[in-house]
Design a protein around this motif. Structure first.
Motif, PDB file in Angstrom:
ATOM      1  N   GLU A 280     -16.436  12.046 -16.811  1.00 39.95           N
ATOM      2  CA  GLU A 280     -15.300  12.722 -16.175  1.00 39.95           C
ATOM      3  C   GLU A 280     -15.290  12.462 -14.672  1.00 39.95           C
ATOM      4  O   GLU A 280     -14.240  12.199 -14.074  1.00 39.95           O
ATOM      5  N   ARG A 284     -12.333  10.540 -12.530  1.00 40.51           N
ATOM      6  CA  ARG A 284     -11.651  11.111 -11.367  1.00 40.51           C
ATOM      7  C   ARG A 284     -11.885  10.244 -10.128  1.00 40.51           C
ATOM      8  O   ARG A 284     -10.967  10.016  -9.335  1.00 40.51           O
ATOM      9  N   ARG A 288      -8.902   8.237  -7.192  1.00 42.10           N
ATOM     10  CA  ARG A 288      -9.021   9.214  -6.112  1.00 42.10           C
ATOM     11  C   ARG A 288      -7.672   9.731  -5.616  1.00 42.10           C
ATOM     12  O   ARG A 288      -7.548  10.898  -5.243  1.00 42.10           O
ATOM     13  N   ASN A 290      -5.058  10.514  -7.128  1.00 42.34           N
ATOM     14  CA  ASN A 290      -4.428  11.529  -7.976  1.00 42.34           C
ATOM     15  C   ASN A 290      -5.358  12.681  -8.331  1.00 42.34           C
ATOM     16  O   ASN A 290      -5.053  13.467  -9.229  1.00 42.34           O
ATOM     17  N   ASN A 291      -6.494  12.771  -7.648  1.00 37.88           N
ATOM     18  CA  ASN A 291      -7.438  13.862  -7.906  1.00 37.88           C
ATOM     19  C   ASN A 291      -7.883  14.489  -6.585  1.00 37.88           C
ATOM     20  O   ASN A 291      -7.851  13.849  -5.536  1.00 37.88           O
ATOM     21  N   THR A 292      -8.282  15.740  -6.680  1.00 37.92           N
ATOM     22  CA  THR A 292      -8.766  16.470  -5.516  1.00 37.92           C
ATOM     23  C   THR A 292     -10.280  16.576  -5.602  1.00 37.92           C
ATOM     24  O   THR A 292     -10.827  16.880  -6.664  1.00 37.92           O
ATOM     25  N   MET A 295     -15.471  17.243  -7.147  1.00 38.43           N
ATOM     26  CA  MET A 295     -15.561  17.795  -8.491  1.00 38.43           C
ATOM     27  C   MET A 295     -16.845  18.623  -8.538  1.00 38.43           C
ATOM     28  O   MET A 295     -17.887  18.188  -8.067  1.00 38.43           O
ATOM     29  N   GLN A 317     -10.932  22.260  -9.795  1.00 39.39           N
ATOM     30  CA  GLN A 317     -11.862  21.205  -9.395  1.00 39.39           C
ATOM     31  C   GLN A 317     -13.189  21.284 -10.145  1.00 39.39           C
ATOM     32  O   GLN A 317     -14.053  20.426  -9.975  1.00 39.39           O
TER      33      GLN A 317
END
Length: 574
Positions: A280, A284, A288, A290-292, A295, A317
């Motif tokens: 996962e 992610r 990068r 499209n993700n915050t 994690m 997150q």
């Protein structure tokens, strides 16, 4: 340096040293009840009082410092009389039905009362009970509280949650949930640190042993138990077993004698967690834009509860991976149920955990399904397991060191270190590196993330040309500092591991209780087990590989998502 005399012994200690520390440094013991170094030094219990020449009143040794030329007596007739009187007063407001107390045999007040030979009531007893929800995983018995304030200070200074507070005045003064709230309405993370730092039995976990006894007696049920990594580093402590004798194999034999049909190792699902969580993170990280970030790991339910109540905006997150406990339960009631030809609802899934929050996690609405029921039906702490072994009169010294059952007991060194702070991160990085590059790193390449730090630990690693920034924190006050730094932009990370308890699961709220913290020692044991393991990478676990090839297909696949992942906002805090 300051020169003083304690019990006729001339000693020199650094200026500013407390009388208690000065005595301890020179082998002179002074009893305490409320004292916790650097946390609770308020002199509330008055058990540590000493006599100082030239002073009429006795002084608390824990928060008075030595002065040049002091002559101190730690056990003079005046001191001994005062301590005995104080103990008698404490007992006048204490329910000392010791035989039925969770802390019988491991209670500082009980030990002092025995040492002072207190056998009769000097004062009329005045015991005040406060109603409590006995279904909640954490139980408080006000009638056993000695008002030492340890729980308040631990929760405030170490965990930064402020669940407990002083309430009432005068003779009605006691400790209760701050603001008069019901405990389930407070922001309790269920870390259990208040339990392990309480000197008496005023705080303890919900006792689920009787529920388990009933299940073990049901001949129509298949009883399956999993044992968490950190439990193996602590279960022998209260049984007198040396670490080299307190093996997972011997514990497995004890569990079979208790009546379990299958004994498995949560190390298996710790490796499985790494495969899902590591995959996962890489998914992610490779997207990068499209993700915050960062994690956050999600295997500690105390930390997840903290996130839900303190920083709900950051919950998305969290890794969606279930904890190893819940993954194991899901696999037992699906893959393994099919293997043995049993309806999942005829299986009783039990876990032995170093944790109190795990009791709550197992009961969350989304930790199971209609077709298989709860992933985990019953959760016992390490302390509860030890009590069951004692109650069954199992001679642990004669237990054989036998392998656990197949096929869900293969585990790697990476899984073992889940039980200590930094271990989840280290295990994840080992396999994430392989998944990203196709080659195994040196298994100790990420050792810099190990160990408990005040504040937090951070490191940066090269994954085939990509820089991965990591942070690790344990203890919720440290966690709060880290998250505030992330929110303010002071710190930036890609992957963050959090454990609610200082030192991680090794110092969990369900572990054996000692007058001192044991998480560093237990953590060292787990790292030794890792270094001695033949397999040290989660992706090399043969049972995990077999599970994917025969049942799950691949990490993050459709079946994996259904069984092994969850919505962290899909349950109510209660």
């Amino acid at each position: 340096m300051v020169n003083v005399t304690i019990n006729g012994k001339n000693i020199s200690v650094k200026e500013g040293t407390t009388i208690l520390d000065a005595a301890l440094q020179n082998g002179i013991l002074i009893p305490t009840l409320c004292f916790l170094k650097d946390i609770n030094e308020i002199g509330a219990c008055r058990i540590c009082v000493v006599e100082i020449e030239g002073m009429e009143r006795l002084a608390a040794a824990c928060n008075n410092t030595v002065e040049e030329g002091m002559v101190i007596y730690t056990n003079s007739p005046k001191v001994m009389a005062a301590r005995k009187s104080t103990l008698e007063l404490i007992l006048s407001e204490h329910d000392y039905s010791c035989a039925t107390c969770a802390r019988c045999g491991n209670c500082q007040l009980q030990s002092l009362a025995e040492e002072f030979g207190l056998s009769t009531d000097v004062y009329k007893k005045k015991i005040r009970k406060i109603k409590w929800n006995r279904e909640f995983p954490l139980i408080r018995d006000n009638e056993k509280c000695i008002k030492c304030m340890r729980c308040i200070q631990i929760c405030d200074k170490v965990q930064s949650l402020g669940v407990w507070d002083v309430c009432g005045t005068g003779a009605r003064t006691t400790v209760d949930v701050k603001g008069g709230l019901e405990i389930y309405k407070a922001d309790c993370s269920l870390c259990g640190q208040c339990i392990t730092h309480c000197p008496v039995g005023a705080l303890h976990e919900r006792d689920d042993k009787n529920t388990l006894y009933k299940a073990l007696a049901d001949k129509d049920k298949v009883k399956i138990v999993q044992v968490a990594p950190a439990v193996r580093a602590a279960w022998g402590e209260e049984l007198g077993l040396a670490p080299e004798k307190a093996t997972i194999g011997r514990m497995g034999e004890a569990l079979r004698q208790l009546g379990f049909d299958y004994v498995f190792d949560t190390n298996f699902s710790a490796d499985l967690t790494i495969m899902e969580e590591g995959s996962e993170f890489l998914k992610r990280f490779s997207d990068r834009e499209n993700n915050t970030f960062p994690m956050f790991t999600s295997c500690c339910p105390g930390w997840v509860r903290f996130m839900r109540t303190q920083y709900p905006e950051l919950v998305p997150q969290l890794s969606t991976a279930k904890s190893p406990q819940q993954m194991f339960g899901a696999v037992v009631k699906s893959f393994f149920a099919e293997k043995i030809g049993k309806d999942p609802k005829d299986i009783v899934s039990v876990s032995i955990m170093p944790c109190v929050a795990k009791k709550a996690e197992a009961a969350y609405e989304n930790m199971g399904s209609d077709e298989r029921g709860r992933d985990v039906d019953i959760v016992l702490t390490t302390r509860e397991l030890v009590k069951m072994i004692k109650a069954a009169s199992i001679n642990v010294y004669t237990l054989e060191d036998k392998p656990l059952d197949d096929p869900l007991s293969d585990g790697t060194g990476a899984a073992v270190i889940f039980g200590t702070t930094g271990g989840v991160m280290e295990a994840a990085l080992r396999s994430a590196y392989f998944l990203a590059t196709g080659a195994n790193p040196d298994p100790d390449a990420f050792r810099v993330v190990r160990g408990y730090h005040k504040g937090w630990n951070e490191a940066e690693f090269d994954f085939g040309g990509a820089k991965v920034r990591c942070a690790i924190a344990s203890g919720l006050n440290n966690t709060r500092s880290l998250i505030e730094a992330i929110k303010s932009g002071e710190a930036e990370y890609d992957f963050v591991e959090i454990m609610a308890c200082p030192g991680g699961c090794a110092g969990g709220g369900g572990q054996p209780i000692h007058p001192y913290d044991s998480f560093e020692y237990r953590g060292e044991l787990l790292h030794k087990l890792d270094s001695d393991s033949k397999l040290r990478f989660s992706h090399e676990n043969p049972s995990v590989q077999k599970l994917y090839s025969e049942y799950l297909s691949a990490p993050l696949g459709e079946k994996s998502h259904h069984l092994l992942h969850t919505d962290h906002e899909g349950w109510k805090i209660k």
